[in-house]
Scaffold this motif. Structure first.
Motif, PDB file in Angstrom:
ATOM      1  N   ASP A  29       0.864  -1.187   0.000  1.00 40.84           N
ATOM      2  CA  ASP A  29       0.000   0.000   0.000  1.00 40.84           C
ATOM      3  C   ASP A  29       0.899   1.234   0.000  1.00 40.84           C
ATOM      4  N   ILE A  30       1.577   1.430  -1.117  1.00 37.96           N
ATOM      5  CA  ILE A  30       2.556   2.513  -1.220  1.00 37.96           C
ATOM      6  C   ILE A  30       1.849   3.861  -1.217  1.00 37.96           C
ATOM      7  N   ILE A  31       2.343   4.759  -0.370  1.00 35.50           N
ATOM      8  CA  ILE A  31       1.703   6.058  -0.194  1.00 35.50           C
ATOM      9  C   ILE A  31       2.383   7.147  -1.014  1.00 35.50           C
ATOM     10  N   GLY A  32       3.719   7.125  -1.067  1.00 35.68           N
ATOM     11  CA  GLY A  32       4.474   8.216  -1.696  1.00 35.68           C
ATOM     12  C   GLY A  32       4.157   8.381  -3.170  1.00 35.68           C
ATOM     13  N   GLN A  33       4.189   9.638  -3.631  1.00 37.76           N
ATOM     14  CA  GLN A  33       3.882   9.919  -5.035  1.00 37.76           C
ATOM     15  C   GLN A  33       4.854  10.918  -5.663  1.00 37.76           C
ATOM     16  N   PHE A  34       5.176  11.968  -4.900  1.00 40.41           N
ATOM     17  CA  PHE A  34       5.840  13.108  -5.527  1.00 40.41           C
ATOM     18  C   PHE A  34       7.322  13.240  -5.194  1.00 40.41           C
ATOM     19  N   GLY A  35       7.804  12.534  -4.192  1.00 42.46           N
ATOM     20  CA  GLY A  35       9.205  12.629  -3.856  1.00 42.46           C
ATOM     21  C   GLY A  35       9.595  13.924  -3.183  1.00 42.46           C
ATOM     22  N   VAL A  36       8.654  14.615  -2.592  1.00 46.21           N
ATOM     23  CA  VAL A  36       8.979  15.882  -1.931  1.00 46.21           C
ATOM     24  C   VAL A  36       8.618  15.868  -0.447  1.00 46.21           C
ATOM     25  N   GLY A  37       7.886  14.857   0.022  1.00 44.03           N
ATOM     26  CA  GLY A  37       7.447  14.840   1.410  1.00 44.03           C
ATOM     27  C   GLY A  37       8.601  14.901   2.387  1.00 44.03           C
ATOM     28  N   PHE A  38       9.719  14.225   2.065  1.00 44.59           N
ATOM     29  CA  PHE A  38      10.874  14.220   2.963  1.00 44.59           C
ATOM     30  C   PHE A  38      11.366  15.632   3.258  1.00 44.59           C
TER      31      PHE A  38
END
Length: 658
Positions: free
Chosen positions: A113-122
């Motif tokens: 159930d992968i949540i990440g999409q944009f690579g900017v949350g970090f």
């Protein structure tokens, strides 16, 4: 030191200061990344059982250090190699999770159930941190590496130091944030406490599928010493215990048959801060091109601020169990703004910050389904639990009426059959269909009266006249009622409404008619003939009364069928007496420009007072005629619940007459 790829300083500064509006979501983003890392490891373990991964031990760990002003988010997931650290963290907007999800789309939602999409949350970490240190060891790698950056000058990648994930079994990632100093506008100290971190987890990440754990301080009673005196008082000590902070399994993912109503009630009360149980609970699930789970609650009581400007409507929106918006207003229409609930969908298109949504067909499709479900539940309550529905409508019916008015009547076909009104004849609440089923043969209108109370409306001459002639009247006491009727104009009966055995049930449009309209006449043929005779014989009397009243009225005439009322005030044109009253009491009312009803003074030619008017006219006593006309006009206003134009003059005129 390596530089971020792309125009890093500009992009990173823009992202940190513009993309996110709420700084506290940094923990949500880091937990979501950790959850993705655990899911990737789970997926690898399923494909390769020889890895020997014990999935029951997979978890996310939180910790904080007040002295170092640091917060750490750790996971024992798949970890990252040196090259992956460089690619995933050194390239802004590169999402390893998104690549993984695309490569394994057929398993999304099943084993992963992968949540990440944009690579900017970090990078939201830099909203609260002056420095971020990432220690990661990839599954099966020989060593761990450290990525470190202040978010401004670039980043470095070095081999991890001694004791930093040094064992082969210590795969996973630690993200260590060194927080900024607190200020009046930026309270970062709140993240350096058990309560602060627990609150963020509960609010944003409570339903992440992996356990989120933290060592917490608890208290327990010490054992009682054997030689304790009789007046011994229990002593307590603090101790540390690993505690799971999140619920993991959301209640809305479960089928309604699997959940007790008591569990729904508890969730509703704790989540939406209501001490009462909900009136209705609706749970439904959709699968296919657009998948989502929804859990809706119809409250049993009205919140105190429902009709205030500060009230916010909306359903809580989750994506893959992660809170995106606490109140997504686009999921529920204004006229159902009282509904609380949750919608969880992995398919809605989010914007880069995940704080708001892109407007798209998926969101509109979910909103349409939610609206239909609410409507269907209300119809079921109306038909099968009338007492509860009447309580519901007393609390929330005004908003449904306003939905019809605010849509200029376009929503009338959807909402009109949910409306309830007090029947003067039946002495109870009825729907349009029930009113129509009870109409006598030949009636082609739905009659209503609008005012501030049922008790007063029941005494209004026009209402009594309608009842005396066998016609029911809907007594409407809310300020929106008559405005709604004006945009509706009529109600359509499709022939299947109400009692199917009623012989008069047929498809027809029934006009909505205000009994206070001067053009409405309930009189019998004999009463009409008598009124016409009085009109032809005393036209000069009416002209004199009109002249004495001036622009207070547009005309004076005889009305038939007024019973024992000497006179009444009716209206002509689009603005009724009640509409005039409501508008005049509005917060922005302007007496000079507010629309006025065209008032008509209607006289009862069979009442003894009319004979007094005729006598004054025949005696040529214009002053007495004017006096009587003024008193009758003011009395009629008072009966209608309207203020007299000049109370002092009214009192003086009554005294003169006495």
């Amino acid at each position: 030191m390596k530089q971020f790829k792309t125009e890093s300083k500009k992009l990173l500064d823009l992202m940190i200061n513009s993309i996110y509006t709420n700084k506290e979501i940094f923990l949500r983003e880091l937990i979501s990344n950790a959850s993705d890392a655990l899911d990737k490891l789970s997926f690898e373990a399923i494909k390769n059982p020889d890895l020997g991964v014990d999935q029951s031990t997979l978890a996310i760990r939180l910790s904080f250090d007040k002295e170092a002003r640091s917060v750490t988010v750790s996971d024992n997931g798949i970890g990252m190699t040196k090259a992956e650290l460089d690619e995933n963290l050194g390239t802004i907007a590169h999402s390893g999770s998104e690549q993984f999800r695309e490569a394994n789309a057929d398993r999304q939602g099943e084993d992963i159930d992968i949540i990440g999409q944009f690579g900017v949350g970090f990078y939201s970490s830099f909203m609260v941190a002056t420095k971020v240190r990432v220690v990661s060891r990839a599954l099966g790698a020989d060593e761990a590496f450290v990525w470190e950056s202040d978010g401004v000058r670039g980043y470095s990648i070095e081999p991890a130091g001694e004791g930093e994930r040094s064992g082969a079994e210590e795969h996973g990632t630690d993200v260590i944030l060194f927080l900024r100093e607190s200020s009046e506008s930026d309270d970062t100290d709140q993240y350096l406490s058990e309560g602060g971190l627990r609150d963020l987890v509960t609010r944003y990440s409570n339903y992440v599928r992996h356990p989120i754990q933290m060592m917490v301080t608890k208290s327990r009673q010490k054992p009682k010493p054997e030689d304790a005196p009789d007046d011994y008082k229990p002593e307590y000590e603090d101790y540390q215990e690993l505690d799971t902070l999140n619920s993991m399994t959301p209640i809305w993912k479960k089928r309604q048959s699997e959940v007790k109503q008591e569990d729904y009630n508890e969730f509703y009360q704790s989540t939406f801060h209501d001490w009462s149980d909900p009136a209705r609970t609706v749970s439904f699930h959709a699968e296919g091109a657009l998948s989502y789970d929804a859990l809706l609650f119809i409250p049993s009581r009205r919140p105190f601020d429902l009709y205030s400007k500060d009230y916010e409507k909306g359903l809580a929106l989750y994506s893959s169990n992660v809170l995106i918006q606490e109140k997504c207003a686009d999921l529920v229409p204004d006229y159902y703004n009282f509904v609380h609930g949750v919608v969880d969908s992995p398919d809605v298109s989010l914007n880069i910050s995940r704080e708001t949504l892109q407007q798209n067909s998926q969101l509109r499709a979910i909103a349409r389904r939610v609206e239909k479900k609410i409507h269907s539940e209300l119809e079921d309550m109306r038909d099968n639990d009338r007492e509860s529905y009447e309580t519901f409508f007393e609390n929330f019916g005004r908003g449904i009426k306003f939905g019809i008015y605010n849509s200029y009547g376009m929503k009338a076909a959807d909402l009109a059959d949910l409306l309830l009104f007090w029947s003067a004849q039946e002495g109870k609440q009825v729907t349009f269909a029930e009113y129509a089923d009870a109409m006598p043969e030949g009636q082609d209108k739905i009659y209503f009266a609008a005012g501030d109370s049922r008790e007063r409306l029941e005494q209004v001459p026009a209402v009594r006249s309608a009842l005396d002639h066998g016609f029911d009247v809907l007594l409407c006491t809310q300020d929106v009622d008559e405005f709604m009727f004006q945009v509706m104009r009529s109600w359509h009966q499709d022939g299947t409404e109400g009692d199917s055995e009623h012989e008069g049930a047929k498809e027809r449009d029934l006009e909505l008619a205000n009994v206070a309209n001067a053009d409405l006449d309930f009189a019998t043929d004999d009463e009409k003939a008598e009124a016409e005779k009085a009109t032809s014989e005393h036209q000069e009397l009416f002209d004199d009364l009109k002249e004495s009243l001036g622009d207070k009225v547009t005309s004076v005439r005889v009305a038939a069928g007024l019973g024992d009322a000497p006179a009444t005030i009716a209206s002509e044109g689009p603005v009724s007496l009640e509409m005039e009253r409501v508008i005049s009491q509005g917060p922005d009312a302007d007496a000079a420009s507010a629309p006025k009803a065209q008032r008509v003074l209607q006289l009862n030619a069979t009442h003894p007072v009319f004979a007094k008017l005729v006598a004054a006219k025949e005696a040529g006593d214009k002053d007495r005629l004017a006096l009587l006309g003024s008193i009758l006009y003011d009395q009629a206003l008072l009966v209608e619940g309207l203020p007299v134009d000049d109370p002092v003059e009214f009192a003086r005129n009554v005294a003169k007459l006495m």
